[in-house]
Design a protein around this motif. Structure first.
Motif, PDB file in Angstrom:
ATOM      1  N   ALA A  35      41.120  41.132  43.091  1.00  0.00           N
ATOM      2  CA  ALA A  35      40.231  42.258  42.818  1.00  0.00           C
ATOM      3  C   ALA A  35      38.823  41.742  42.530  1.00  0.00           C
ATOM      4  CB  ALA A  35      40.752  43.066  41.631  1.00  0.00           C
ATOM      5  N   ASN A  36      37.884  42.077  43.403  1.00  0.00           N
ATOM      6  CA  ASN A  36      36.483  41.706  43.205  1.00  0.00           C
ATOM      7  C   ASN A  36      35.812  42.844  42.447  1.00  0.00           C
ATOM      8  OD1 ASN A  36      33.873  40.811  43.333  1.00  0.00           O
ATOM      9  ND2 ASN A  36      33.821  40.534  45.542  1.00  0.00           N
ATOM     10  N   VAL A  37      35.814  42.768  41.125  1.00  0.00           N
ATOM     11  CA  VAL A  37      35.435  43.925  40.313  1.00  0.00           C
ATOM     12  C   VAL A  37      34.134  43.761  39.529  1.00  0.00           C
ATOM     13  CG1 VAL A  37      37.826  44.685  40.067  1.00  0.00           C
ATOM     14  CG2 VAL A  37      36.859  43.121  38.378  1.00  0.00           C
ATOM     15  N   VAL A  65      40.168  48.797  38.343  1.00  0.00           N
ATOM     16  CA  VAL A  65      40.610  47.604  37.626  1.00  0.00           C
ATOM     17  C   VAL A  65      42.123  47.683  37.396  1.00  0.00           C
ATOM     18  CG1 VAL A  65      40.428  46.296  35.469  1.00  0.00           C
ATOM     19  CG2 VAL A  65      38.385  47.296  36.503  1.00  0.00           C
ATOM     20  N   PRO A  66      42.884  46.707  37.871  1.00  0.00           N
ATOM     21  CA  PRO A  66      44.340  46.718  37.666  1.00  0.00           C
ATOM     22  C   PRO A  66      44.695  46.721  36.189  1.00  0.00           C
ATOM     23  CG  PRO A  66      43.707  45.103  39.327  1.00  0.00           C
ATOM     24  CD  PRO A  66      42.444  45.565  38.675  1.00  0.00           C
ATOM     25  N   ALA A  67      45.841  47.292  35.867  1.00  0.00           N
ATOM     26  CA  ALA A  67      46.264  47.389  34.474  1.00  0.00           C
ATOM     27  C   ALA A  67      46.564  46.024  33.872  1.00  0.00           C
ATOM     28  CB  ALA A  67      47.496  48.297  34.371  1.00  0.00           C
ATOM     29  N   TYR A  68      47.257  45.178  34.647  1.00  0.00           N
ATOM     30  CA  TYR A  68      47.611  43.835  34.182  1.00  0.00           C
ATOM     31  C   TYR A  68      46.898  42.832  35.086  1.00  0.00           C
ATOM     32  CZ  TYR A  68      51.471  45.953  31.539  1.00  0.00           C
ATOM     33  OH  TYR A  68      52.230  46.698  30.664  1.00  0.00           O
ATOM     34  N   ILE A  69      45.974  42.088  34.519  1.00  0.00           N
ATOM     35  CA  ILE A  69      45.103  41.271  35.367  1.00  0.00           C
ATOM     36  C   ILE A  69      45.016  39.837  34.873  1.00  0.00           C
ATOM     37  CG2 ILE A  69      42.953  41.823  34.132  1.00  0.00           C
ATOM     38  CD1 ILE A  69      41.745  42.229  37.015  1.00  0.00           C
ATOM     39  N   GLU A  76      35.080  32.596  43.125  1.00  0.00           N
ATOM     40  CA  GLU A  76      35.771  33.463  44.074  1.00  0.00           C
ATOM     41  C   GLU A  76      36.723  32.666  44.963  1.00  0.00           C
ATOM     42  OE1 GLU A  76      34.848  36.747  47.581  1.00  0.00           O
ATOM     43  OE2 GLU A  76      33.192  35.676  46.631  1.00  0.00           O
ATOM     44  N   LEU A  77      36.252  31.534  45.480  1.00  0.00           N
ATOM     45  CA  LEU A  77      37.105  30.722  46.347  1.00  0.00           C
ATOM     46  C   LEU A  77      38.327  30.219  45.588  1.00  0.00           C
ATOM     47  CD1 LEU A  77      37.771  29.250  48.954  1.00  0.00           C
ATOM     48  CD2 LEU A  77      36.213  27.411  48.245  1.00  0.00           C
ATOM     49  N   LEU A  78      38.127  29.776  44.351  1.00  0.00           N
ATOM     50  CA  LEU A  78      39.239  29.277  43.544  1.00  0.00           C
ATOM     51  C   LEU A  78      40.242  30.398  43.277  1.00  0.00           C
ATOM     52  CD1 LEU A  78      40.285  26.757  42.094  1.00  0.00           C
ATOM     53  CD2 LEU A  78      38.978  27.455  40.082  1.00  0.00           C
ATOM     54  N   ALA A  79      39.739  31.574  42.900  1.00  0.00           N
ATOM     55  CA  ALA A  79      40.621  32.702  42.608  1.00  0.00           C
ATOM     56  C   ALA A  79      41.351  33.172  43.861  1.00  0.00           C
ATOM     57  CB  ALA A  79      39.816  33.850  42.012  1.00  0.00           C
ATOM     58  N   ARG A  80      40.647  33.175  44.982  1.00  0.00           N
ATOM     59  CA  ARG A  80      41.276  33.609  46.230  1.00  0.00           C
ATOM     60  C   ARG A  80      42.433  32.671  46.602  1.00  0.00           C
ATOM     61  NH1 ARG A  80      39.541  37.317  49.399  1.00  0.00           N
ATOM     62  NH2 ARG A  80      37.441  37.287  48.482  1.00  0.00           N
ATOM     63  N   THR A  81      42.246  31.379  46.335  1.00  0.00           N
ATOM     64  CA  THR A  81      43.293  30.401  46.647  1.00  0.00           C
ATOM     65  C   THR A  81      44.476  30.560  45.706  1.00  0.00           C
ATOM     66  OG1 THR A  81      41.525  28.886  47.326  1.00  0.00           O
ATOM     67  CG2 THR A  81      43.716  27.974  47.115  1.00  0.00           C
ATOM     68  N   VAL A  82      44.209  30.759  44.409  1.00  0.00           N
ATOM     69  CA  VAL A  82      45.291  30.993  43.448  1.00  0.00           C
ATOM     70  C   VAL A  82      46.050  32.269  43.803  1.00  0.00           C
ATOM     71  CG1 VAL A  82      45.865  31.452  41.036  1.00  0.00           C
ATOM     72  CG2 VAL A  82      44.107  29.774  41.575  1.00  0.00           C
ATOM     73  N   ALA A  83      45.304  33.319  44.150  1.00  0.00           N
ATOM     74  CA  ALA A  83      45.929  34.600  44.503  1.00  0.00           C
ATOM     75  C   ALA A  83      46.854  34.448  45.702  1.00  0.00           C
ATOM     76  CB  ALA A  83      44.847  35.639  44.794  1.00  0.00           C
ATOM     77  N   ALA A 133      41.432  38.585  39.098  1.00  0.00           N
ATOM     78  CA  ALA A 133      39.987  38.785  39.160  1.00  0.00           C
ATOM     79  C   ALA A 133      39.351  37.434  38.884  1.00  0.00           C
ATOM     80  CB  ALA A 133      39.522  39.827  38.145  1.00  0.00           C
ATOM     81  N   PHE A 134      38.067  37.306  39.125  1.00  0.00           N
ATOM     82  CA  PHE A 134      37.405  36.036  38.891  1.00  0.00           C
ATOM     83  C   PHE A 134      36.056  36.250  38.230  1.00  0.00           C
ATOM     84  CE2 PHE A 134      36.135  37.562  43.037  1.00  0.00           C
ATOM     85  CZ  PHE A 134      34.775  37.306  43.103  1.00  0.00           C
ATOM     86  N   VAL A 135      35.627  35.231  37.494  1.00  0.00           N
ATOM     87  CA  VAL A 135      34.283  35.240  36.916  1.00  0.00           C
ATOM     88  C   VAL A 135      33.321  34.833  38.024  1.00  0.00           C
ATOM     89  CG1 VAL A 135      32.751  34.179  35.237  1.00  0.00           C
ATOM     90  CG2 VAL A 135      35.130  34.676  34.613  1.00  0.00           C
ATOM     91  N   PRO A 136      32.458  35.741  38.478  1.00  0.00           N
ATOM     92  CA  PRO A 136      31.573  35.404  39.592  1.00  0.00           C
ATOM     93  C   PRO A 136      30.443  34.479  39.169  1.00  0.00           C
ATOM     94  CG  PRO A 136      31.074  37.596  38.787  1.00  0.00           C
ATOM     95  CD  PRO A 136      32.265  37.121  38.013  1.00  0.00           C
ATOM     96  N   ALA A 137      30.011  33.647  40.088  1.00  0.00           N
ATOM     97  CA  ALA A 137      28.849  32.799  39.838  1.00  0.00           C
ATOM     98  C   ALA A 137      27.600  33.666  39.793  1.00  0.00           C
ATOM     99  CB  ALA A 137      28.724  31.748  40.934  1.00  0.00           C
TER     100      ALA A 137
END
Length: 244
Positions: free
Chosen positions: A168-170, A203-207, A153-160, A135-139
């Protein structure tokens, strides 16, 4: 099979990219040398967080023996007695070089830096962590409008993508002021209770929670609380840089 139109468009795009690179060559975010967005010499000179010296709980770069960031006195200033997350790791120390990378990425819109940053972050993930999603902290809405993209989001998407895990965009997009201009105490007030999970979101259990910079921990603390309320069992945090 590509059509003639597809081929023409491909050549046109390549020509436009070549022209742009000729007129405005790619430069290193740190030293400004032409070539790559982050050149190899600068990449080698970054102040990497040493896992053996870092705090095993909050990831502070030099807190392995006695941490100045997550001890009872420091936590009490934020109104807490324990860390909300299960662990935190950061790739580099937030010094002037790291700051240039973050500014170039976020404020100058050099989105290609997300690849370099994500690769370093991925290598900082401890082997014992076992997230099943990111998951990511949104701007904030204002920051996203100003920059034209959500840097988190872009950083998290690349790491994912590099970790081969789903994203997960939660989170509901928060309404907060820019943390960079605020004092330590003001950061806690600015983020207090501001993070909420989207209604109906799973929300996934382990995130694994992604952000670009860990400063006081205020943002990650509050975002982790929101994930816990929504059912997350374990939450780890990962950032590109850590203020020390």
């Amino acid at each position: 099979m590509p059509t003639a139109t597809d081929i023409i468009r491909s050549y046109a795009a390549g020509a436009a990219e070549s022209l742009a690179e000729t007129l405005w060559p790619t430069r290193c975010a740190v030293c400004d040398a032409p070539g790559d967005v982050l050149c190899v010499p600068c990449l080698r000179r970054l102040s990497y967080v040493d896992w053996w010296r870092a705090c095993p709980h909050c990831g502070a770069p030099f807190g392995s023996v006695q941490c100045s960031e997550c001890n009872p006195v420091s936590l009490a200033r934020s109104g807490r007695t324990t860390l909300p997350y299960d662990g935190n790791a950061s790739a580099v120390v937030f010094d002037e070089q790291a700051a240039r990378i973050v500014r170039t990425y976020k404020d100058q819109g050099e989105r290609r830096l997300a690849n370099s940053m994500a690769l370093l972050m991925m290598r900082a993930v401890p082997p014992a962590w076992n997230p099943n999603a990111l998951a990511f902290v949104p701007a904030s809405s204002s920051a996203r409008r100003r920059r034209g993209f959500d840097h988190g989001e872009l950083l998290a998407r690349t790491v994912a993508s590099q970790l081969e895990l789903p994203l997960a965009n939660v989170f509901v997009r928060p309404r907060t002021r820019d943390q960079r201009t605020l004092s330590r105490q003001a950061r806690w007030s600015n983020t207090k209770g501001r993070f909420e999970v989207l209604p109906g979101a799973t929300v996934p259990a382990y995130i694994l929670l992604i952000d670009d910079v860990y400063t006081t921990g205020a943002t990650l603390f509050e975002a982790t609380d929101a994930l816990r309320r929504a059912g997350a069992e374990r939450v780890w945090c990962l950032t590109f840089a850590r203020v020390w």
